[in-house]
Design a protein around this motif. Structure first.
Motif, PDB file in Angstrom:
ATOM      1  N   LEU A 142      16.660   4.129 -13.790  1.00  0.00           N
ATOM      2  CA  LEU A 142      16.708   2.868 -14.530  1.00  0.00           C
ATOM      3  C   LEU A 142      15.526   1.980 -14.193  1.00  0.00           C
ATOM      4  N   GLY A 143      14.563   2.504 -13.432  1.00  0.00           N
ATOM      5  CA  GLY A 143      13.427   1.697 -13.014  1.00  0.00           C
ATOM      6  C   GLY A 143      13.653   1.034 -11.687  1.00  0.00           C
ATOM      7  N   ILE A 144      14.786   1.333 -11.030  1.00  0.00           N
ATOM      8  CA  ILE A 144      15.082   0.739  -9.740  1.00  0.00           C
ATOM      9  C   ILE A 144      14.501   1.629  -8.651  1.00  0.00           C
ATOM     10  N   LYS A 145      13.733   1.046  -7.791  1.00  0.00           N
ATOM     11  CA  LYS A 145      12.983   1.818  -6.812  1.00  0.00           C
ATOM     12  C   LYS A 145      13.883   2.354  -5.705  1.00  0.00           C
ATOM     13  N   ILE A 147      21.979 -15.102 -16.550  1.00  0.00           N
ATOM     14  CA  ILE A 147      23.413 -14.803 -16.504  1.00  0.00           C
ATOM     15  C   ILE A 147      23.644 -13.295 -16.530  1.00  0.00           C
ATOM     16  N   ASN A 148      22.932 -12.583 -17.402  1.00  0.00           N
ATOM     17  CA  ASN A 148      23.090 -11.130 -17.470  1.00  0.00           C
ATOM     18  C   ASN A 148      22.678 -10.463 -16.160  1.00  0.00           C
ATOM     19  N   ALA A 149      21.592 -10.948 -15.553  1.00  0.00           N
ATOM     20  CA  ALA A 149      21.144 -10.396 -14.273  1.00  0.00           C
ATOM     21  C   ALA A 149      22.152 -10.698 -13.167  1.00  0.00           C
ATOM     22  N   THR A 150      22.764 -11.866 -13.226  1.00  0.00           N
ATOM     23  CA  THR A 150      23.772 -12.242 -12.223  1.00  0.00           C
ATOM     24  C   THR A 150      24.963 -11.296 -12.266  1.00  0.00           C
ATOM     25  N   VAL A 151      25.427 -10.974 -13.475  1.00  0.00           N
ATOM     26  CA  VAL A 151      26.574 -10.064 -13.604  1.00  0.00           C
ATOM     27  C   VAL A 151      26.221  -8.690 -13.040  1.00  0.00           C
ATOM     28  N   ALA A 152      25.024  -8.179 -13.375  1.00  0.00           N
ATOM     29  CA  ALA A 152      24.613  -6.860 -12.881  1.00  0.00           C
ATOM     30  C   ALA A 152      24.449  -6.856 -11.366  1.00  0.00           C
ATOM     31  N   LEU A 153      23.804  -7.892 -10.826  1.00  0.00           N
ATOM     32  CA  LEU A 153      23.599  -7.961  -9.377  1.00  0.00           C
ATOM     33  C   LEU A 153      24.932  -8.088  -8.642  1.00  0.00           C
ATOM     34  N   SER A 154      25.845  -8.872  -9.167  1.00  0.00           N
ATOM     35  CA  SER A 154      27.163  -9.014  -8.539  1.00  0.00           C
ATOM     36  C   SER A 154      27.890  -7.676  -8.511  1.00  0.00           C
ATOM     37  N   LYS A 155      27.772  -6.918  -9.606  1.00  0.00           N
ATOM     38  CA  LYS A 155      28.414  -5.602  -9.664  1.00  0.00           C
ATOM     39  C   LYS A 155      27.843  -4.672  -8.610  1.00  0.00           C
ATOM     40  N   THR A 193      16.617  -8.093 -14.613  1.00  0.00           N
ATOM     41  CA  THR A 193      17.734  -7.433 -13.936  1.00  0.00           C
ATOM     42  C   THR A 193      17.243  -6.346 -12.985  1.00  0.00           C
ATOM     43  N   ILE A 194      16.343  -5.509 -13.451  1.00  0.00           N
ATOM     44  CA  ILE A 194      15.825  -4.420 -12.617  1.00  0.00           C
ATOM     45  C   ILE A 194      15.113  -4.972 -11.392  1.00  0.00           C
ATOM     46  N   ASN A 195      14.269  -5.969 -11.578  1.00  0.00           N
ATOM     47  CA  ASN A 195      13.500  -6.511 -10.453  1.00  0.00           C
ATOM     48  C   ASN A 195      14.392  -7.201  -9.419  1.00  0.00           C
ATOM     49  N   VAL A 196      15.428  -7.878  -9.889  1.00  0.00           N
ATOM     50  CA  VAL A 196      16.334  -8.554  -8.959  1.00  0.00           C
ATOM     51  C   VAL A 196      17.133  -7.527  -8.145  1.00  0.00           C
TER      52      VAL A 196
END
Length: 448
Positions: free
Chosen positions: A192-195, A269-277, A432-435
């Protein structure tokens, strides 16, 4: 009688084929004035046409419910994502029909193209699939599924209305959460581009003692257990768990800027939901704080199963404000709510170095007690403007100004770093990916 009139008049429509036939009849009557040998042909043709119309109306209305249609959607829509919509239509007539299906989508989409045409054999069932991408959170109301049915004669159409007003809420992006969960568990986040982050040393949290296998770090060999078992045994460690991960969202006017239909607030907000998950998958506690001219919503950090739903329910209602954020109030709330050191991911935006310097004293105070990561956004339009070749003097002026703003953003990163504050300067689409990358890196480096 009134009901019968409404049924036959309001839901009965004339087709293009009928207008063409009526035009032909009118032409025959006009020609009769010039060609007497036509005799009664115009009257006969008109009479046959009227009989065919009555036959067409009869075969369409002899069955009370000749067509069935139903819309299938999820219970809520995902903001910023493509949401699948399905319409299933069934023919209960004993003959082949032509159907025109118009789905009345919510007015927020401003779409008039959800108009589908299909042929249905007797007892045939067909499905229509399309996607909707909402760009604002809130309630979206669907209207009727209007279905116009024509028989093989094709002179008139009968209208059916299905699925009346239906309201669906649009929540922060949740469609891709399953991907993040699967990738996080299987350690294939790079897809997903996450290192992939290399760990520095071992976590202090002991997990278990196990038999040595090829590839295990020889520095983790437990010599006492090895002596007892008569074979090599190694200690295993896990990441530290139950750490506080708070997303702090700025709701002030700086987050109103739009990008690809979504505001910066919606991206945050979308990044917050993904990071919380992801944080809860890593067995950390996820929490939320929103801030504008005053502190907004606070969801204390927790890792219970309902926590993500609680966060989404709060974020569903959040809107941008028109004043500047009060970071002094944020600092007071953080000190009162968060008793243990944790990670604060602060989603905001700075368009000038002076704007950052106004808030810097409060950011320094926050970083004194917690690991603070300030997330702000690249202006992608300015970036594209700076890379395009200038064609005239005005173009050179615009290009110079764009480069100045881009350079100032880089200075902000250096200014934050100088005071020991971590930062992420990112384009909105990669937020989202960078966070998540930064969270995983800090987790692996044991900095939280």
């Amino acid at each position: 009688m009134k009901k019968l009139f409404q049924q036959y008049y309001i839901n009965l429509f004339l087709n293009d084929r009928l207008f063409a036939a009526l035009g032909f009849c009118v032409m025959l009557f006009l020609l009769k004035f010039f060609f007497a040998w036509l005799g009664d042909v115009p009257e006969i043709v008109t009479g046959v046409l009227l009989i065919l119309i009555l036959v067409d109306v009869f075969i369409l209305y002899r069955i009370e419910q000749g067509i069935e249609a139903q819309r299938f959607t999820s219970k809520r829509l995902s903001n910023g994502d493509e949401n699948p919509i399905q319409i299933e239509i069934r023919n209960r007539y004993g003959f082949k029909v032509k159907a025109r299906v118009i789905d009345e989508v919510p007015f927020q989409f401003q779409l008039r193209d959800k108009d589908f045409k299909l042929n249905l054999k007797p007892a045939d069932i067909k499905s229509i699939h399309y996607n909707l991408r909402p760009t604002k959170r809130g309630e979206y109301e669907f209207g009727f599924i209007r279905t116009y049915i024509s028989s093989p004669l094709g002179l008139v159409s009968r209208r059916y209305n299905f699925d009346g007003a239906k309201v669906l809420p649009v929540y922060p992006s949740f469609i891709n959460l399953g991907q993040y969960e699967l990738m996080a568990v299987s350690r294939h986040l790079t897809e997903l581009g996450i290192k992939k982050i290399r760990k520095v040393g071992n976590s202090a949290e002991f997990n278990q003692i196990k038999n040595y296998v090829g590839g295990d770090d020889i520095r983790t060999i437990n010599w006492k257990a090895t002596a007892r078992k008569g074979g090599l045994m190694v200690n295993t460690y896990t990441d530290e768990r139950s750490q506080n991960i708070y997303c702090v969202i700025d709701k002030s006017r700086v987050m109103r800027m739009p990008f690809e239909g979504l505001s910066l607030l919606d991206y945050a907000i979308n990044a917050t939901v993904a990071l919380s998950k992801v944080a809860m998958l890593k067995e950390d506690k996820a929490g939320l704080i929103t801030i504008s001219e005053q502190v907004g919503s606070i969801v204390p950090a927790d890792r219970k199963s309902a926590q993500l739903g609680n966060i989404m329910n709060v974020l569903y209602k959040e809107k941008t404000r028109y004043l500047e954020s009060n970071l002094e109030a944020l600092y007071s709330s953080v000190r009162a709510v968060i008793k243990q050191r944790g990670l604060l991911v602060f989603f905001t935006n700075f368009e000038s170095l002076s704007a950052l310097q106004r808030q810097l004293p409060y950011l320094k105070k926050l970083s004194k007690y917690h690991l603070l990561v300030v997330v702000f956004f690249e202006n992608t339009e300015l970036k594209s403007l700076s890379t395009d070749p200038a064609k005239d003097v005005e173009g050179i002026y615009h290009k110079t100004i764009a480069e100045k703003f881009i350079y100032e953003k880089k200075l902000m990163v250096k200014e934050l770093s100088k005071h020991g504050i971590l930062s992420i300067l990112t384009p909105p689409q990669k937020l989202t990916i960078n966070v998540i990358n930064r969270y995983l890196a800090l987790k692996a480096q044991q900095r939280i």
